[in-house]
Design a protein around this motif. Sequence first.
Motif, mmCIF file in Angstrom:
data_model
loop_
_atom_site.group_PDB
_atom_site.id
_atom_site.type_symbol
_atom_site.label_atom_id
_atom_site.label_comp_id
_atom_site.label_asym_id
_atom_site.label_seq_id
_atom_site.Cartn_x
_atom_site.Cartn_y
_atom_site.Cartn_z
ATOM 1 N N PHE A 98 0.844 -1.199 0.000
ATOM 2 C CA PHE A 98 0.000 0.000 0.000
ATOM 3 C C PHE A 98 0.880 1.250 0.000
ATOM 4 C CE2 PHE A 98 -1.968 -3.480 2.285
ATOM 5 C CZ PHE A 98 -3.203 -3.593 1.680
ATOM 6 N N PHE A 99 0.510 2.187 -0.839
ATOM 7 C CA PHE A 99 1.164 3.491 -0.857
ATOM 8 C C PHE A 99 0.201 4.500 -0.220
ATOM 9 C CE2 PHE A 99 3.494 1.250 -4.124
ATOM 10 C CZ PHE A 99 4.808 1.661 -3.896
ATOM 11 N N VAL A 100 0.603 5.013 0.934
ATOM 12 C CA VAL A 100 -0.233 5.943 1.689
ATOM 13 C C VAL A 100 0.320 7.348 1.502
ATOM 14 C CG1 VAL A 100 -1.184 6.537 3.938
ATOM 15 C CG2 VAL A 100 -0.721 4.136 3.369
ATOM 16 N N ALA A 101 -0.498 8.246 0.962
ATOM 17 C CA ALA A 101 -0.114 9.653 0.807
ATOM 18 C C ALA A 101 -0.816 10.462 1.889
ATOM 19 C CB ALA A 101 -0.506 10.153 -0.581
ATOM 20 N N TYR A 102 -0.071 11.336 2.560
ATOM 21 C CA TYR A 102 -0.653 12.157 3.622
ATOM 22 C C TYR A 102 0.008 13.529 3.614
ATOM 23 C CZ TYR A 102 3.561 10.551 6.067
ATOM 24 O OH TYR A 102 4.852 10.265 6.409
ATOM 25 N N TRP A 103 -0.742 14.527 4.052
ATOM 26 C CA TRP A 103 -0.258 15.900 4.031
ATOM 27 C C TRP A 103 -1.107 16.766 4.946
ATOM 28 C CZ3 TRP A 103 -3.195 13.446 0.505
ATOM 29 C CH2 TRP A 103 -4.406 14.042 0.156
ATOM 30 N N THR A 133 -3.399 0.590 -3.715
ATOM 31 C CA THR A 133 -2.726 -0.703 -3.599
ATOM 32 C C THR A 133 -1.722 -0.880 -4.733
ATOM 33 O OG1 THR A 133 -4.425 -1.804 -4.916
ATOM 34 C CG2 THR A 133 -4.741 -1.758 -2.545
ATOM 35 N N PHE A 134 -0.777 -1.795 -4.501
ATOM 36 C CA PHE A 134 0.181 -2.184 -5.531
ATOM 37 C C PHE A 134 0.429 -3.676 -5.411
ATOM 38 C CE2 PHE A 134 4.599 -3.063 -6.852
ATOM 39 C CZ PHE A 134 4.511 -2.681 -8.188
ATOM 40 N N VAL A 135 0.363 -4.372 -6.568
ATOM 41 C CA VAL A 135 0.608 -5.812 -6.604
ATOM 42 C C VAL A 135 1.847 -6.047 -7.460
ATOM 43 C CG1 VAL A 135 -0.318 -8.088 -7.161
ATOM 44 C CG2 VAL A 135 -1.855 -6.279 -6.368
ATOM 45 N N LYS A 136 2.928 -6.433 -6.805
ATOM 46 C CA LYS A 136 4.202 -6.614 -7.507
ATOM 47 C C LYS A 136 4.136 -7.757 -8.505
ATOM 48 C CE LYS A 136 9.158 -7.074 -6.550
ATOM 49 N NZ LYS A 136 10.182 -7.240 -5.480
ATOM 50 N N ARG A 183 0.971 -3.878 -11.216
ATOM 51 C CA ARG A 183 -0.123 -2.918 -11.388
ATOM 52 C C ARG A 183 -0.529 -2.350 -10.035
ATOM 53 N NH1 ARG A 183 -4.952 -5.591 -13.375
ATOM 54 N NH2 ARG A 183 -5.779 -3.487 -13.216
ATOM 55 N N HIS A 184 -1.142 -1.160 -10.087
ATOM 56 C CA HIS A 184 -1.650 -0.537 -8.869
ATOM 57 C C HIS A 184 -3.069 -0.041 -9.110
ATOM 58 C CE1 HIS A 184 -1.089 3.395 -10.739
ATOM 59 N NE2 HIS A 184 0.134 3.036 -11.057
#
Length: 305
Positions: free
Chosen positions: A160-165, A202-205, A209-210
Amino acid sequence: MVLEEIETSLIMWFSYALIPCLLVDGVAVLPAPQNLSVQSTNMKHVLTWSPVIVPEEIIHYSVEYQGEYESLYMSHIWIPSSWCSPTQGPECDITDDITATVPYSLRVRATLGSLTSAWSTLKHPFNRNSTILTPPGMEITKDGFHLVIKLEDLGPQFEFFVAYWKREPGAKEHVKMVRRGGIPVHLETMEPGAAHCVKVRTFVKAIGRHSAFSQTECVKVQGETLPLALALLSFVGFMLILVVVLLSIWKMGRLLQHSCCPVVMLPDTLKITSSPQKLISCRREEVEACVAAGLSSEELLRAWI
């Protein structure tokens, strides 16, 4: 009229009952399942088909598959599905069978007692890289001033790529990778009175794909500050501790100094308060005075001492 309606109903019922079973060379067989398709979402693959219906009977189905290697080099070999050989429902979870990102051929047949249908094969081979990836569910919580997120557990293949700001003009977006879901993850310490926002994908190596990003969710911590009295008390306590530590160090130094290098005090009688030349001069005058007075050598020596 009533008899004709009853006769018509009976004919229709017998026809309906005989439809599922066909006669081929005088032998009854089951029709093969139809409309095979694979529904795949977030790497969960389910093969479905239209059920074969026989009134008051339970139909069983068998599912088999071929990977790319079997299709190319051993086309006569089909592997039974791990969970669906046999199965009663018109679907089969083939997730554990699809272990590589290659085309898979799939087929299904129906069984009723000693009757067996022909195999029905999926029209187009299935490849797991066609799975539909959706953003994970997420739960955002506040632990004091800490921003904590808990993501839906989609399985070991997902990252998982979590973006926060911080929500303000020109704020920098930070990205953090989370390697598994289902556990709380601390993102950052929030500023009082400021809103902080989060989105995730999400990202599946295995398939490279994401998914798309989820909807942005924001949380805000009220502008709570420490009371002045508590802050002052903390400062005073810190200063007291500092003074005690410094005094302890000084006291310890004094003890070590007296233990290792004690100071020896001379008696007053041994202290020299005048210069040696003056003492010699004074003694000479005393001796001359004693000689003039006629003192003996012994008395002179005693006077000198």
